[in-house]
Design an enzyme around this catalytic site. Structure first.
Site, PDB file in Angstrom:
ATOM      1  N   HIS A 119       0.840  -1.207   0.000  1.00 45.15           N
ATOM      2  CA  HIS A 119       0.000   0.000   0.000  1.00 45.15           C
ATOM      3  C   HIS A 119       0.870   1.250   0.000  1.00 45.15           C
ATOM      4  O   HIS A 119       1.899   1.298   0.659  1.00 45.15           O
ATOM      5  CB  HIS A 119      -0.914   0.028   1.232  1.00 45.15           C
ATOM      6  CG  HIS A 119      -0.173   0.014   2.537  1.00 45.15           C
ATOM      7  ND1 HIS A 119       0.347  -1.142   3.100  1.00 45.15           N
ATOM      8  CD2 HIS A 119       0.158   1.012   3.387  1.00 45.15           C
ATOM      9  CE1 HIS A 119       0.950  -0.854   4.230  1.00 45.15           C
ATOM     10  NE2 HIS A 119       0.861   0.452   4.441  1.00 45.15           N
TER      11      HIS A 119
HETATM   12  P1  B4P Z   1       1.483   1.337   7.490  1.00 45.52           P
HETATM   13  O1  B4P Z   1       2.429   1.732   6.387  1.00 45.52           O
HETATM   14  O2  B4P Z   1       1.405  -0.135   7.728  1.00 45.52           O
HETATM   15  O3  B4P Z   1       1.799   2.106   8.864  1.00 45.52           O
HETATM   16  P2  B4P Z   1       1.573   3.615   9.352  1.00 45.52           P
HETATM   17  O4  B4P Z   1       1.148   4.522   8.262  1.00 45.52           O
HETATM   18  O5  B4P Z   1       2.805   4.024  10.105  1.00 45.52           O
HETATM   19  O6  B4P Z   1       0.367   3.474  10.345  1.00 45.52           O
HETATM   20  P3  B4P Z   1       0.214   2.627  11.667  1.00 45.52           P
HETATM   21  O7  B4P Z   1      -0.904   1.678  11.436  1.00 45.52           O
HETATM   22  O8  B4P Z   1       1.535   2.059  12.100  1.00 45.52           O
HETATM   23  O9  B4P Z   1      -0.351   3.720  12.679  1.00 45.52           O
HETATM   24  P4  B4P Z   1       0.278   4.844  13.628  1.00 45.52           P
HETATM   25  O10 B4P Z   1      -0.394   4.707  14.944  1.00 45.52           O
HETATM   26  O11 B4P Z   1       1.763   4.941  13.586  1.00 45.52           O
HETATM   27  O12 B4P Z   1       0.068   1.867   7.085  1.00 45.52           O
HETATM   28  C1  B4P Z   1      -1.118   1.118   7.161  1.00 45.52           C
HETATM   29  C2  B4P Z   1      -2.223   2.112   6.920  1.00 45.52           C
HETATM   30  O13 B4P Z   1      -3.442   1.415   6.768  1.00 45.52           O
HETATM   31  C3  B4P Z   1      -2.372   3.044   8.112  1.00 45.52           C
HETATM   32  O14 B4P Z   1      -2.600   4.347   7.604  1.00 45.52           O
HETATM   33  C4  B4P Z   1      -3.620   2.490   8.793  1.00 45.52           C
HETATM   34  O15 B4P Z   1      -4.281   3.496   9.529  1.00 45.52           O
HETATM   35  C5  B4P Z   1      -4.416   2.005   7.596  1.00 45.52           C
HETATM   36  N1  B4P Z   1      -5.407   0.951   7.855  1.00 45.52           N
HETATM   37  C6  B4P Z   1      -5.344  -0.061   8.749  1.00 45.52           C
HETATM   38  N2  B4P Z   1      -6.450  -0.842   8.628  1.00 45.52           N
HETATM   39  C7  B4P Z   1      -7.209  -0.333   7.636  1.00 45.52           C
HETATM   40  C8  B4P Z   1      -8.450  -0.687   7.023  1.00 45.52           C
HETATM   41  N3  B4P Z   1      -9.145  -1.738   7.426  1.00 45.52           N
HETATM   42  N4  B4P Z   1      -8.902   0.070   6.000  1.00 45.52           N
HETATM   43  C9  B4P Z   1      -8.226   1.160   5.585  1.00 45.52           C
HETATM   44  N5  B4P Z   1      -7.057   1.562   6.124  1.00 45.52           N
HETATM   45  C10 B4P Z   1      -6.551   0.817   7.135  1.00 45.52           C
HETATM   46  O16 B4P Z   1      -0.271   6.161  12.921  1.00 45.52           O
HETATM   47  C11 B4P Z   1      -1.655   6.432  12.880  1.00 45.52           C
HETATM   48  C12 B4P Z   1      -1.999   7.098  11.565  1.00 45.52           C
HETATM   49  O17 B4P Z   1      -1.360   8.384  11.478  1.00 45.52           O
HETATM   50  C13 B4P Z   1      -1.506   6.320  10.358  1.00 45.52           C
HETATM   51  O18 B4P Z   1      -2.487   6.427   9.371  1.00 45.52           O
HETATM   52  C14 B4P Z   1      -0.268   7.078   9.929  1.00 45.52           C
HETATM   53  O19 B4P Z   1      -0.002   6.933   8.558  1.00 45.52           O
HETATM   54  C15 B4P Z   1      -0.647   8.498  10.257  1.00 45.52           C
HETATM   55  N6  B4P Z   1       0.490   9.389  10.514  1.00 45.52           N
HETATM   56  C16 B4P Z   1       1.705   9.094  11.030  1.00 45.52           C
HETATM   57  N7  B4P Z   1       2.451  10.201  11.174  1.00 45.52           N
HETATM   58  C17 B4P Z   1       1.685  11.228  10.752  1.00 45.52           C
HETATM   59  C18 B4P Z   1       1.876  12.630  10.656  1.00 45.52           C
HETATM   60  N8  B4P Z   1       3.001  13.211  11.078  1.00 45.52           N
HETATM   61  N9  B4P Z   1       0.875  13.379  10.143  1.00 45.52           N
HETATM   62  C19 B4P Z   1      -0.285  12.815   9.757  1.00 45.52           C
HETATM   63  N10 B4P Z   1      -0.547  11.501   9.826  1.00 45.52           N
HETATM   64  C20 B4P Z   1       0.429  10.716  10.324  1.00 45.52           C
END
Ligand code: B4P
Length: 323
Positions: free
Chosen positions: A149
């Site tokens: 993704h």
């Molecule tokens: P990954 O590449 O696996 O990981 P990530 O973006 O680092 O998010 P993580 O899940 O580790 O969350 P975190 O608490 O660190 O991305 C997977 C993505 O799929 C994520 O965006 C997740 O939310 C999404 N997802 C999971 N299940 C899903 C479903 N069933 N359907 C659709 N989407 C689904 O961070 C929380 C969030 O904040 C994440 O979205 C992250 O991208 C975002 N984030 C981190 N830093 C940020 C910043 N500085 N500013 C804005 N957003 C930020």
């Protein structure tokens, strides 16, 4: 309707219907010593309550995959170019945060190919909206979902916190680079190993973009003494270092962050997922860190802290792998 408006409208409807979780946050500007990036921290304390996935999933059990199939309530475009789907992020911190996922299973540790880049362009190539694209690749990159993704956050919509801090630094570096080429470059001021390139407006061949990105991955790892040639040439499904000297004969999956817009991209190899408990993903390297506790927020506000964290999870300049 512009793509960002479409995403925003669907986001509001999905939120109202309880199909996604939006975590409120506040933005705090921080000074980044020696780097004029005007970085900011997005502080979202309630994210600390989000259930964590176990670090080492039981290998006997099939890992949970939220993208196969994607949630219909979050789907914006079920068939983007026939190969991908465009979805809303189920756990967003930013309104209209979108994901482009492959329709068929592909590993998040595999390289982006020309089809992935074509799908990315269907989002970032829009003339009326700008997006920051990112790709967390490998176990130390901040990724939590193993299905391939890319992610997209709308930027430059007028709010103070929807800029891309690193863009200023890249803009001022642009004078050192041949205009109109995809030639790779590195920015002296950044305290960690990376490789970047500027994408000319005239580029229309996604094979060219794929080649430029693979070149950045290869050079960024080469700069720290890791040879990715074998994985790029022979094993496109796994980013595995096969430099026997570097890794004492073992194969080890590599991690990196990729951030991009339609005008530039930058690749940052990773050696750790967290620094003092603070998890960093690609967005952190754009100059936007996410904190979930008052201690994390306070720690990042001390002079030099941001550079220390980023260099701590990446490879700081001067670092070489032990040969
Ligand atoms: P990954 O590449 O696996 O990981 P990530 O973006 O680092 O998010 P993580 O899940 O580790 O969350 P975190 O608490 O660190 O991305 C997977 C993505 O799929 C994520 O965006 C997740 O939310 C999404 N997802 C999971 N299940 C899903 C479903 N069933 N359907 C659709 N989407 C689904 O961070 C929380 C969030 O904040 C994440 O979205 C992250 O991208 C975002 N984030 C981190 N830093 C940020 C910043 N500085 N500013 C804005 N957003 C930020």
């Amino acid at each position: 309707m512009s793509l960002v408006n479409r995403l925003g409208t669907q986001f509001d409807a999905a939120l109202a219907a309880g199909h996604l979780v939006f975590t409120p946050s506040t933005c705090v500007r921080v000074h980044c010593d020696g780097i004029d990036v005007g970085a900011f921290i997005r502080h979202a304390p309630s994210l600390a309550l989000k259930p964590q996935r176990p670090q080492h999933q039981n290998k006997q059990r099939k890992p949970f995959n939220p993208f196969l199939p994607p949630d219909v309530n979050l789907t914006v475009d079920e068939l983007l170019l026939g190969t991908h789907a465009l979805l809303l992020n189920k756990f967003a911190v930013v309104r209209a945060h979108a994901l482009v996922v492959t329709k068929a299973w592909a590993s998040q540790s595999s390289f982006l190919d020309a089809k992935d880049w074509a799908a990315a362009w269907a989002v970032i190539g829009q003339t009326d909206t700008q997006f920051l694209g990112f790709f967390n690749c490998g176990p130390l990159s901040g990724a939590s979902v193993p299905h391939k993704h890319m992610q997209f956050i709308p930027v430059h919509q007028g709010a103070e916190d929807d800029v891309i801090p690193i863009e200023n630094l890249l803009e001022s570096h642009k004078k050192n680079v041949k205009i109109g080429s995809l030639a790779e470059t590195a920015v002296d001021a950044l305290p960690f190993f990376h490789r970047a390139c500027f994408i000319p407006e005239s580029v229309s061949d996604f094979g060219e973009i794929e080649a430029a990105y693979l070149g950045l991955v290869k050079s960024a790892f080469q700069a720290i003494g890791i040879d990715t040639d074998a994985s790029i040439n022979n094993d496109p499904d796994a980013l595995v270092a096969v430099n026997a000297g570097t890794y004492s004969g073992s194969k080890e999956e590599l991690s990196y962050n990729l951030i991009f817009t339609k005008s530039w991209m930058i690749v940052i190899p990773r050696r750790a997922e967290t620094f003092n408990g603070l998890s960093v993903n690609s967005v952190g390297f754009a100059g936007m860190l996410l904190t979930k506790s008052a201690e994390q927020l306070e720690g990042l506000q001390s002079p030099g802290a941001l550079s220390t964290v980023l260099a701590g999870v990446a490879y700081p300049k001067g670092h070489m792998m032990r040969l």
